[in-house]
Scaffold this motif. Structure first.
Motif, mmCIF file in Angstrom:
data_model
loop_
_atom_site.group_PDB
_atom_site.id
_atom_site.type_symbol
_atom_site.label_atom_id
_atom_site.label_comp_id
_atom_site.label_asym_id
_atom_site.label_seq_id
_atom_site.Cartn_x
_atom_site.Cartn_y
_atom_site.Cartn_z
ATOM 1 N N LYS A 89 81.530 24.942 54.661
ATOM 2 C CA LYS A 89 80.347 25.213 53.741
ATOM 3 C C LYS A 89 79.501 26.237 54.644
ATOM 4 N N GLY A 145 75.451 27.910 54.450
ATOM 5 C CA GLY A 145 74.212 28.036 53.845
ATOM 6 C C GLY A 145 73.174 29.155 54.541
ATOM 7 N N GLY A 193 73.472 34.567 47.371
ATOM 8 C CA GLY A 193 73.886 33.425 46.279
ATOM 9 C C GLY A 193 75.265 34.124 45.494
ATOM 10 N N ASP A 214 75.417 29.062 49.660
ATOM 11 C CA ASP A 214 74.226 28.299 49.213
ATOM 12 C C ASP A 214 72.957 28.814 49.811
ATOM 13 N N THR A 215 72.110 28.919 48.952
ATOM 14 C CA THR A 215 70.744 29.375 49.388
ATOM 15 C C THR A 215 69.608 28.200 49.211
ATOM 16 N N PHE A 216 68.844 28.277 50.347
ATOM 17 C CA PHE A 216 67.802 27.270 50.248
ATOM 18 C C PHE A 216 66.604 28.057 51.002
ATOM 19 N N LEU A 244 71.220 20.584 56.669
ATOM 20 C CA LEU A 244 72.623 21.294 56.344
ATOM 21 C C LEU A 244 73.423 20.937 57.349
ATOM 22 N N TYR A 280 77.819 21.346 56.997
ATOM 23 C CA TYR A 280 77.432 23.063 56.994
ATOM 24 C C TYR A 280 78.044 23.485 58.275
#
Length: 78
Positions: free
Chosen positions: A3, A5, A17, A22-24, A39, A44
């Motif tokens: 994963k 991020g 994205g 995955d965007t935060f 994360l 991640y």
């Protein structure tokens, strides 16, 4: 599958994205630190972080510097 991020301000990370990352969004030090810790705890393998966000949480990033996973990689901000 590993994963990936990304953490930072909206303008700097929104396009990632579309690449399946995955965007935060995190605009302050407290939220940035919590997001990176979350994360890392949720497997991640790669965490991209904007330079502006990274400057706010250097002590948290130092904790992960010697660990192989997650790889925390600073990227330029907008």
């Amino acid at each position: 599958m590993a994963k990936i991020g990304i953490v930072g301000d909206y303008d700097s990370i929104c396009a990632f994205g579309a690449l399946g990352i995955d965007t935060f969004v995190a605009d302050d030090a407290e939220k940035t630190a919590k997001t990176v810790e979350d994360l890392a705890a949720h497997d991640y393998a790669v965490i991209l972080i904007t330079e502006n966000a990274a400057e706010k949480i250097t002590e948290i990033l130092d904790k992960y510097r010697t660990l192989p996973i997650p790889a925390i990689i600073p990227i330029p901000s907008v």
